[in-house]
Design a protein around this motif. Structure first.
Motif, PDB file in Angstrom:
ATOM      1  N   PHE A 107       4.426   4.615  32.148  1.00  0.00           N
ATOM      2  CA  PHE A 107       3.812   4.553  30.795  1.00  0.00           C
ATOM      3  C   PHE A 107       3.798   5.629  30.242  1.00  0.00           C
ATOM      4  O   PHE A 107       3.569   6.942  31.012  1.00  0.00           O
ATOM      5  CB  PHE A 107       2.372   4.182  30.945  1.00  0.00           C
ATOM      6  N   TRP A 108       4.309   5.873  29.051  1.00  0.00           N
ATOM      7  CA  TRP A 108       4.140   7.177  28.209  1.00  0.00           C
ATOM      8  C   TRP A 108       2.704   7.415  27.529  1.00  0.00           C
ATOM      9  O   TRP A 108       1.764   6.446  27.720  1.00  0.00           O
ATOM     10  CB  TRP A 108       5.251   7.160  27.107  1.00  0.00           C
ATOM     11  N   LEU A 109       2.400   8.644  27.464  1.00  0.00           N
ATOM     12  CA  LEU A 109       0.999   8.685  26.883  1.00  0.00           C
ATOM     13  C   LEU A 109       0.945   7.935  25.671  1.00  0.00           C
ATOM     14  O   LEU A 109       1.922   8.092  24.823  1.00  0.00           O
ATOM     15  CB  LEU A 109       0.529  10.234  26.802  1.00  0.00           C
ATOM     16  N   PRO A 110      -0.017   7.138  25.482  1.00  0.00           N
ATOM     17  CA  PRO A 110      -0.374   6.469  24.174  1.00  0.00           C
ATOM     18  C   PRO A 110      -0.698   7.580  23.118  1.00  0.00           C
ATOM     19  O   PRO A 110      -1.322   8.499  23.315  1.00  0.00           O
ATOM     20  CB  PRO A 110      -1.559   5.492  24.372  1.00  0.00           C
ATOM     21  N   GLN A 162      -6.516  -0.050  23.233  1.00  0.00           N
ATOM     22  CA  GLN A 162      -6.096  -1.407  22.871  1.00  0.00           C
ATOM     23  C   GLN A 162      -4.552  -1.579  23.160  1.00  0.00           C
ATOM     24  O   GLN A 162      -4.066  -2.597  23.686  1.00  0.00           O
ATOM     25  CB  GLN A 162      -6.442  -1.599  21.324  1.00  0.00           C
ATOM     26  N   LEU A 163      -3.833  -0.307  22.777  1.00  0.00           N
ATOM     27  CA  LEU A 163      -2.483  -0.301  22.970  1.00  0.00           C
ATOM     28  C   LEU A 163      -1.863  -0.391  24.456  1.00  0.00           C
ATOM     29  O   LEU A 163      -1.136  -0.901  24.680  1.00  0.00           O
ATOM     30  CB  LEU A 163      -1.756   0.954  22.663  1.00  0.00           C
ATOM     31  N   PHE A 214       4.958  -0.773  22.267  1.00  0.00           N
ATOM     32  CA  PHE A 214       3.797  -1.581  21.563  1.00  0.00           C
ATOM     33  C   PHE A 214       3.323  -0.488  20.340  1.00  0.00           C
ATOM     34  O   PHE A 214       3.449   0.714  20.600  1.00  0.00           O
ATOM     35  CB  PHE A 214       2.781  -1.810  22.554  1.00  0.00           C
ATOM     36  N   VAL A 215       3.269  -1.275  19.295  1.00  0.00           N
ATOM     37  CA  VAL A 215       2.859  -0.504  18.034  1.00  0.00           C
ATOM     38  C   VAL A 215       1.487  -1.199  17.450  1.00  0.00           C
ATOM     39  O   VAL A 215       1.276  -2.295  17.639  1.00  0.00           O
ATOM     40  CB  VAL A 215       3.718  -0.411  17.005  1.00  0.00           C
ATOM     41  N   VAL A 253       1.057   4.034  18.956  1.00  0.00           N
ATOM     42  CA  VAL A 253       2.161   3.373  19.754  1.00  0.00           C
ATOM     43  C   VAL A 253       2.011   3.886  21.359  1.00  0.00           C
ATOM     44  O   VAL A 253       1.587   4.666  21.802  1.00  0.00           O
ATOM     45  CB  VAL A 253       3.744   4.095  19.431  1.00  0.00           C
ATOM     46  N   GLN A 254       2.315   2.789  22.190  1.00  0.00           N
ATOM     47  CA  GLN A 254       2.335   2.955  23.568  1.00  0.00           C
ATOM     48  C   GLN A 254       3.705   2.480  24.184  1.00  0.00           C
ATOM     49  O   GLN A 254       4.306   1.255  23.680  1.00  0.00           O
ATOM     50  CB  GLN A 254       1.233   1.978  24.217  1.00  0.00           C
TER      51      GLN A 254
END
Length: 147
Positions: A77-80, A94-95, A53-54, A64-65
């Motif tokens: 999940f990677w860190l946003p 929001q990401l 997600f961008v 980015v997420q």
């Protein structure tokens, strides 16, 4: 939030820039290799393109997420990450929320993130979106050099 921001799955022409932003905390000398590895995993189907997600502005990516669906109705999940000019906004949250909604629609029941102790401050957006700190991991490593 600015009206000119769109949060959506990254387009193929944005994948490299998205991974570069996602890995902005990695040392400069190591980052190109890590981005190349992420693109390889993407090409091999280990990272699903729809889970990148961008936050897109008319001129660049603002955040980015990366969310990777896993077996067992879960996701990693990677860190946003957000561009430094967006740090004082709720863009990271929001990401995370967009990725959580996507993961729920896929039937996931659990989302997790593995966070190095030195990166806990960067995990605040995950915490604000409901992630809970549940344990500490102990990492052991060996260089495999002969003693």
């Amino acid at each position: 939030m600015c009206d000119s921001i769109e949060i959506a799955a990254a387009r193929p022409d944005e994948w490299s820039a998205a991974f570069t932003l996602a890995l902005q905390q990695v040392p400069d000398a190591e980052r190109p290799t890590r981005v190349a590895n992420a693109l390889t995993l993407l090409g091999a189907g280990e990272i699903e393109p729809a889970g990148i997600f961008v936050a897109r502005t008319p001129d660049a990516l603002a955040g980015v997420q990366v969310c990777i669906p896993l077996r067992g109705s879960s996701g990693l999940f990677w860190l946003p990450q957000v561009d430094p000019s967006w740090h004082d906004t709720d863009l990271a949250e929001q990401l995370v929320q967009a990725a959580l909604a996507w993961l729920r629609m896929r039937g996931a029941k659990l989302a997790q993130a593995l966070v190095h102790p030195g990166e806990l401050a960067n995990a605040a957006a995950l915490t604000r979106c409901g992630f809970q700190d549940i344990t500490r991991l102990q990492y052991l490593r060996h260089t495999l050099d002969l003693v």
